[in-house]
Design a protein around this motif. Structure first.
Motif, mmCIF file in Angstrom:
data_model
loop_
_atom_site.group_PDB
_atom_site.id
_atom_site.type_symbol
_atom_site.label_atom_id
_atom_site.label_comp_id
_atom_site.label_asym_id
_atom_site.label_seq_id
_atom_site.Cartn_x
_atom_site.Cartn_y
_atom_site.Cartn_z
ATOM 1 N N ILE A 69 42.449 36.409 44.143
ATOM 2 C CA ILE A 69 41.016 36.482 44.414
ATOM 3 C C ILE A 69 40.216 36.987 43.215
ATOM 4 C CG2 ILE A 69 39.281 37.757 45.773
ATOM 5 C CD1 ILE A 69 41.024 37.293 48.232
ATOM 6 N N PRO A 70 40.607 38.072 42.534
ATOM 7 C CA PRO A 70 39.812 38.537 41.384
ATOM 8 C C PRO A 70 39.707 37.495 40.270
ATOM 9 C CG PRO A 70 41.288 40.278 42.119
ATOM 10 C CD PRO A 70 41.690 39.037 42.855
ATOM 11 N N ASP A 71 40.799 36.788 39.962
ATOM 12 C CA ASP A 71 40.755 35.780 38.899
ATOM 13 C C ASP A 71 39.850 34.610 39.274
ATOM 14 O OD1 ASP A 71 42.223 37.010 36.966
ATOM 15 O OD2 ASP A 71 44.098 35.984 37.400
ATOM 16 N N ILE A 72 39.915 34.184 40.529
ATOM 17 C CA ILE A 72 39.065 33.066 40.951
ATOM 18 C C ILE A 72 37.604 33.496 40.972
ATOM 19 C CG2 ILE A 72 38.557 31.460 42.837
ATOM 20 C CD1 ILE A 72 41.509 31.491 43.539
ATOM 21 N N LEU A 73 37.339 34.730 41.391
ATOM 22 C CA LEU A 73 35.966 35.231 41.378
ATOM 23 C C LEU A 73 35.377 35.256 39.968
ATOM 24 C CD1 LEU A 73 35.887 38.200 43.928
ATOM 25 C CD2 LEU A 73 34.630 36.050 44.065
ATOM 26 N N MET B 77 43.386 30.927 52.182
ATOM 27 C CA MET B 77 42.379 31.986 52.132
ATOM 28 C C MET B 77 42.240 32.553 50.721
ATOM 29 S SD MET B 77 40.748 32.631 54.914
ATOM 30 C CE MET B 77 40.820 32.393 56.689
ATOM 31 N N ALA B 78 43.308 32.489 49.944
ATOM 32 C CA ALA B 78 43.266 33.033 48.584
ATOM 33 C C ALA B 78 42.263 32.288 47.713
ATOM 34 C CB ALA B 78 44.660 32.979 47.949
ATOM 35 N N TYR B 79 42.015 31.013 47.999
ATOM 36 C CA TYR B 79 40.994 30.309 47.209
ATOM 37 C C TYR B 79 39.686 30.111 47.971
ATOM 38 C CZ TYR B 79 42.191 25.781 49.513
ATOM 39 O OH TYR B 79 42.403 24.763 50.397
ATOM 40 N N LEU B 80 39.744 29.989 49.316
ATOM 41 C CA LEU B 80 38.506 29.765 50.066
ATOM 42 C C LEU B 80 37.574 30.969 50.012
ATOM 43 C CD1 LEU B 80 39.378 27.802 53.348
ATOM 44 C CD2 LEU B 80 37.909 27.083 51.468
ATOM 45 N N LEU B 81 38.125 32.151 50.211
ATOM 46 C CA LEU B 81 37.273 33.351 50.240
ATOM 47 C C LEU B 81 36.522 33.562 48.929
ATOM 48 C CD1 LEU B 81 39.527 35.856 52.245
ATOM 49 C CD2 LEU B 81 37.415 34.768 53.016
ATOM 50 N N PRO B 82 37.183 33.533 47.756
ATOM 51 C CA PRO B 82 36.426 33.754 46.519
ATOM 52 C C PRO B 82 35.466 32.611 46.175
ATOM 53 C CG PRO B 82 38.717 33.251 46.012
ATOM 54 C CD PRO B 82 38.641 33.470 47.491
ATOM 55 N N ILE B 83 35.795 31.377 46.538
ATOM 56 C CA ILE B 83 34.877 30.268 46.256
ATOM 57 C C ILE B 83 33.630 30.376 47.133
ATOM 58 C CG2 ILE B 83 34.583 27.767 46.536
ATOM 59 C CD1 ILE B 83 37.387 27.415 45.426
ATOM 60 N N GLN C 196 31.457 33.125 45.755
ATOM 61 C CA GLN C 196 30.686 32.716 44.579
ATOM 62 C C GLN C 196 29.483 31.859 44.965
ATOM 63 O OE1 GLN C 196 32.995 31.730 40.825
ATOM 64 N NE2 GLN C 196 34.680 31.682 42.298
ATOM 65 N N ILE C 197 29.644 30.998 45.946
ATOM 66 C CA ILE C 197 28.513 30.185 46.401
ATOM 67 C C ILE C 197 27.433 31.063 47.023
ATOM 68 C CG2 ILE C 197 27.810 28.400 48.059
ATOM 69 C CD1 ILE C 197 30.538 27.094 47.641
ATOM 70 N N LEU C 198 27.848 32.053 47.803
ATOM 71 C CA LEU C 198 26.876 32.961 48.425
ATOM 72 C C LEU C 198 26.149 33.791 47.366
ATOM 73 C CD1 LEU C 198 28.945 34.179 51.521
ATOM 74 C CD2 LEU C 198 26.973 32.642 51.527
ATOM 75 N N ARG C 199 26.863 34.217 46.342
ATOM 76 C CA ARG C 199 26.210 34.971 45.254
ATOM 77 C C ARG C 199 25.187 34.092 44.546
ATOM 78 N NH1 ARG C 199 31.298 37.986 42.178
ATOM 79 N NH2 ARG C 199 32.018 39.247 43.970
ATOM 80 N N ARG C 200 25.560 32.840 44.309
ATOM 81 C CA ARG C 200 24.645 31.930 43.613
ATOM 82 C C ARG C 200 23.390 31.697 44.452
ATOM 83 N NH1 ARG C 200 28.016 28.268 42.976
ATOM 84 N NH2 ARG C 200 28.755 28.835 40.912
ATOM 85 N N ASN C 201 23.556 31.670 45.776
ATOM 86 C CA ASN C 201 22.420 31.416 46.657
ATOM 87 C C ASN C 201 21.510 32.625 46.835
ATOM 88 O OD1 ASN C 201 23.345 28.839 46.986
ATOM 89 N ND2 ASN C 201 24.124 29.117 49.062
ATOM 90 N N GLN C 202 21.972 33.803 46.382
ATOM 91 C CA GLN C 202 21.108 34.976 46.468
ATOM 92 C C GLN C 202 19.901 34.830 45.553
ATOM 93 O OE1 GLN C 202 23.746 38.222 45.577
ATOM 94 N NE2 GLN C 202 24.314 38.538 47.730
ATOM 95 N N ASN C 203 20.093 34.180 44.419
ATOM 96 C CA ASN C 203 18.982 33.859 43.536
ATOM 97 C C ASN C 203 18.379 32.544 44.008
ATOM 98 O OD1 ASN C 203 19.623 36.103 41.868
ATOM 99 N ND2 ASN C 203 21.245 34.862 40.908
#
Length: 505
Positions: free
Chosen positions: A127-131, A148-154, A157-164
């Motif tokens: 998760i940290p590397d994918i984030l 879950m190891a790839y779905l959760l961090p992806i 990242q989409i949610l973080r991008r949508n904050q802006n």
């Protein structure tokens, strides 16, 4: 100084060792490794004179050595587990999804739908590397939480991008693309993604083959954040401009060993060349590549060299990669082909008395059809799954099995990869697989993280050409070493065998 990939492996190794079974030397001989019908081949933990980790294949006694002879029918051996819970696959108690960088709202969704409260080992490291956006290979044993190891961090990242305030996107312009080799796995990934994304107003679209012309002639246009599909249909819909990939920032190849197989590789390589994969995180608009599998194909780097700088890929592997399932007993039974049906019926009926779900594997569709028909005629309800079935029927059949409406599923290797089978207690190899990678994937249908307990694997061994793999498995069990010749590129293996056969002739 360890490189990042090595540090990841070291973290996993430390956690792995911390959960190992503590063996009391006084009781060492009470812990079996391999037990056999012929007791002279039994092996117990601590017998250093027999257990040689550096022993070459063919240098130690094996119970299966004499199985070429017809008098060996009726012989058997069993490989015993050395873990009896999920603790060896979980992170330490101090590690949480929150500390890994996943927001609490997303964690709540995972807990609500999948009862996930603690990261697995592979999730802790991946998760940290994918984030951070690294190209990543997640290679770990089946059933340890790779999806879950790839779905959760992806999704994070989409949610973080949508904050802006995000730039306006057109319809059918996904931010993440997940490719899988089969329709069943595609549906399963899409279902998981939808449940995680729904509370956060992210849209998941699943596209499947079978009606591609209709989708091109009468396309749906809608907001899409994550697109999940099989390679063939995504390639065609992209080529027809139904979906535009200019906004994609995350690309996932699930069951990458199958997608990188020679039967897929040319089409996949052509498709991937459309994407501007980033170089060392230097491009804000570059695409991140994540590859996920339980086996690593030997042609991976050759394939990726055409697409990205392979030195930028972070390899995350667990200590049990390419090893025998360590938490499920595996029994190997030498028998004639004519004795397989009655033995199968006895095992199936015994498991059904305990309400166990059972997966039975055959190498070819006619065998799978025979198994289903034979069990039905014997009073056992059984459904089958094979690539010759129309897609809607295949999906419906597997859903009936997953919901527990039918307890017995007969399938080819198309049912061995990536599917969520946490409810399966028993795997039976009616036909023994001819490739080591297939054996690993079949065994991975049971004993999964968060799944049922008291699982088992039973193997029928009837053909001479199966014996080499059986002996390699027994040798790996006795020496606690990795399984040899694990290559997910089955097409290339078959091609090499044909070439060798022609040269001999």
């Amino acid at each position: 100084m360890l490189g990042r990939s090595s540090r990841c492996s070291w973290i996993i190794f430390q956690r792995f060792m911390a959960t190992s079974v503590a063996v009391n030397p006084e009781k060492a001989k009470r812990i079996p490794i391999v037990t056999c019908k012929r007791k002279e081949f039994d092996l117990y933990f601590g017998e250093g004179s027999v257990l040689k980790e550096d022993a070459a294949f063919g240098s130690i006694p094996l119970a299966s050595t004499g199985w070429h002879h017809y008098k060996s029918k009726g012989d058997f051996f069993q490989i015993h587990p050395f873990y009896f819970s999920d603790k060896w696959r979980l992170s330490s108690a101090e590690v949480s999804f929150d500390k890994l960088g996943i927001r609490s709202e997303l964690i709540k969704s995972a807990e609500e739908f999948y009862r996930i409260t603690q990261p697995s080992l592979i999730q802790e490291v991946a998760i940290p590397d994918i984030l951070k956006g690294y190209h990543t290979t997640i290679a770990a044993e089946t059933g340890c939480g790779k999806t879950m190891a790839y779905l959760l961090p992806i999704i994070e990242q989409i949610l973080r991008r949508n904050q802006n305030p995000p730039k306006a996107r057109n319809f059918n312009t996904p931010l993440a693309l997940i490719l899988s080799p089969s329709r069943e796995l595609t549906c399963q990934i899409g279902e998981v993604a939808e449940k995680l994304c729904e509370p956060h107003n992210l849209r998941v679209k699943v596209v499947l083959g079978g009606s591609t012309k209709q989708q091109i002639m009468n396309p749906a246009f809608e907001d899409v954040d994550i697109l999940v599909g099989t390679l063939g249909v995504v390639n065609k819909l992209t080529g027809a401009q139904i979906y535009r990939m200019g906004s994609v920032r995350h690309m996932v190849l699930d069951e990458a060993d199958t997608l990188l197989d020679d039967s897929f590789s040319e089409k996949l390589s052509s498709f991937l060349r459309r994407f501007p994969f980033h170089k060392n995180l230097t491009s804000e608009t570059g695409v991140q590549l994540v590859m996920v599998s339980a086996t690593i194909p030997l042609n991976r780097d050759d394939m990726l060299t055409k697409i990205i700088d392979v030195s930028t890929v972070k390899d995350i592997r667990t200590p049990n990669l390419h090893k025998l399932v360590p938490n499920v007993p595996q029994k190997f039974m030498r028998m004639s082909k004519i004795n397989r049906p009655p033995n199968l019926l006895n095992i199936v009926k015994s498991n059904l008395k305990q309400a166990n779900s059972i997966m039975i594997f055959g190498n070819k569709t006619p065998t799978v059809d025979y198994i289903s028909l034979f069990l039905k005629e014997s009073g056992v309800e059984c459904i089958n799954l094979n690539s010759d079935m129309p897609m809607p029927i295949r999906v419906d059949q597997f859903e009936r099995f997953r919901r527990g409406e039918v307890k017995v599923l007969s399938t080819t290797d198309m049912g061995s990869r990536g599917l969520d089978t946490r409810h399966v207690s028993q795997v039976i190899n009616f036909d023994f697989p001819l490739h080591m990678a297939d054996y690993i994937h079949r065994c991975g249908r049971t004993g999964r993280l968060g799944g049922v307990q008291n699982c088992s694997i039973t193997n029928f061994v009837s053909s001479m050409r199966e014996l080499k793999i059986v002996q390699e498995i027994e040798h790996a069990a006795r020496t606690r070493t990795v399984l040899p010749n694990v290559d997910g590129n089955i097409t290339n293996i078959i091609r090499r065998k044909i070439i060798r056969s022609i040269r001999r002739d």
